[in-house]
Enzyme design. Structure first.
Site, PDB file in Angstrom:
ATOM      1  N   TYR A   1       5.778 -14.303 -24.108  1.00  0.00           N
ATOM      2  CA  TYR A   1       6.680 -13.179 -23.839  1.00  0.00           C
ATOM      3  C   TYR A   1       7.838 -13.645 -22.958  1.00  0.00           C
ATOM      4  CZ  TYR A   1       8.170  -8.652 -21.962  1.00  0.00           C
ATOM      5  OH  TYR A   1       8.886  -7.554 -21.576  1.00  0.00           O
TER       6      TYR A   1
ATOM      7  N   HIS B   1       0.858  -1.184   0.000  1.00  0.00           N
ATOM      8  CA  HIS B   1       0.000   0.000   0.000  1.00  0.00           C
ATOM      9  C   HIS B   1       0.891   1.229   0.000  1.00  0.00           C
ATOM     10  CE1 HIS B   1      -3.025   2.922   0.835  1.00  0.00           C
ATOM     11  NE2 HIS B   1      -2.610   3.163   2.060  1.00  0.00           N
TER      12      HIS B   1
HETATM   13 ZN   LIG Z   1      -3.168   4.790   3.181  1.00  0.00          ZN
END
Ligand SMILES: [Zn+2]
Length: 233
Positions: free
Chosen positions: A228, A94
């Protein structure tokens, strides 16, 4: 315990400032040992230049701290929900990286305008709704995680095909097969967000890339017939 995992998660966290994805102590990366059902995550509010591998906090999938001298990241409960609902995820990240967060604040999913996006994400990177007052009061971080996993389920989005989400008025969460892979995804997401922003600046009437081109680029890197790279040599 889990010294190798702590080292890997430490190194993944240190890539966030290196790639310019975090300011001050914002941002956190975790990585899980699926056999043990335990993950390592960055401690809350410790400066990156003071961070050490042994500072990583070990947490179980109920969100209990199993080992650590510090409190885990305040976003730990969001990581827990992503690990519980997406069994193939081995790492979660995050950040409040600038461009991805700008899309989140604008409340817009990132459309696929080109092959850079299509190589990594099949379709939009979705921007999910803001939490309600009740959800925020009841358990902000846990409900952020539940929103991500429930919206992916409700919208029929495969978390392997779209390994990131934008939380409205907040910022991005990304995941991958391990902590390093999750950070790689967060770097890609930021670049894709930046390119999409500029694409709309240059041409406000731009359309998404043709589906056939999106399919070509996604499926040549992913799935049964991928060709790929060097994997099929
Ligand atoms: Zn945050």
């Amino acid at each position: 315990m889990l010294e190798e995992l702590k080292k890997e998660v430490y190194e993944a966290n240190m890539l966030l400032p290196k790639y310019g994805l975090v300011t001050f102590t914002w941002g956190n990366v975790s990585g899980i040992d699926r056999e043990k059902g335990l993950f390592a995550i960055k401690p809350s509010g410790v400066d990156y230049d003071k961070l050490k591998p042994e500072d990583m906090v070990i947490v179980d999938l109920d969100g209990n701290v199993v080992e650590g001298n510090y409190n885990p990241s305040s976003d730990t409960a969001t990581h827990v929900e992503i690990y519980k609902a997406f069994p193939k995820v081995g790492g979660v990240v995050h950040t409040h990286s600038s461009y991805a967060t700008s899309w989140a604040q604008a409340g817009r999913s990132i459309p696929c305008y080109g092959t850079t996006h299509a190589d990594y994400y099949y379709g939009d990177v979705p921007c999910l709704r803001c939490l309600t007052k009740e959800e925020i009061d009841e358990g902000y971080e846990k409900n952020t995680g539940l929103l991500i996993v429930n919206e992916f389920k409700n919208q029929g989005i495969d978390p392997e095909a779209v390994s990131a989400a934008l939380c409205k008025n907040h910022g991005p969460f990304a995941w991958g097969k391990d902590a390093m892979d999750a950070v790689h995804g967060a770097v890609v997401l930021e670049e894709v967000a930046k390119m999409a922003y500029r694409t709309e600046l240059i041409n406000p009437k731009v359309a998404e890339a043709p589906q056939v081109l999106q399919d070509k680029h996604y499926y040549r890197k992913h799935g049964a017939n991928a060709y790929y790279g060097q994997g099929n040599k």
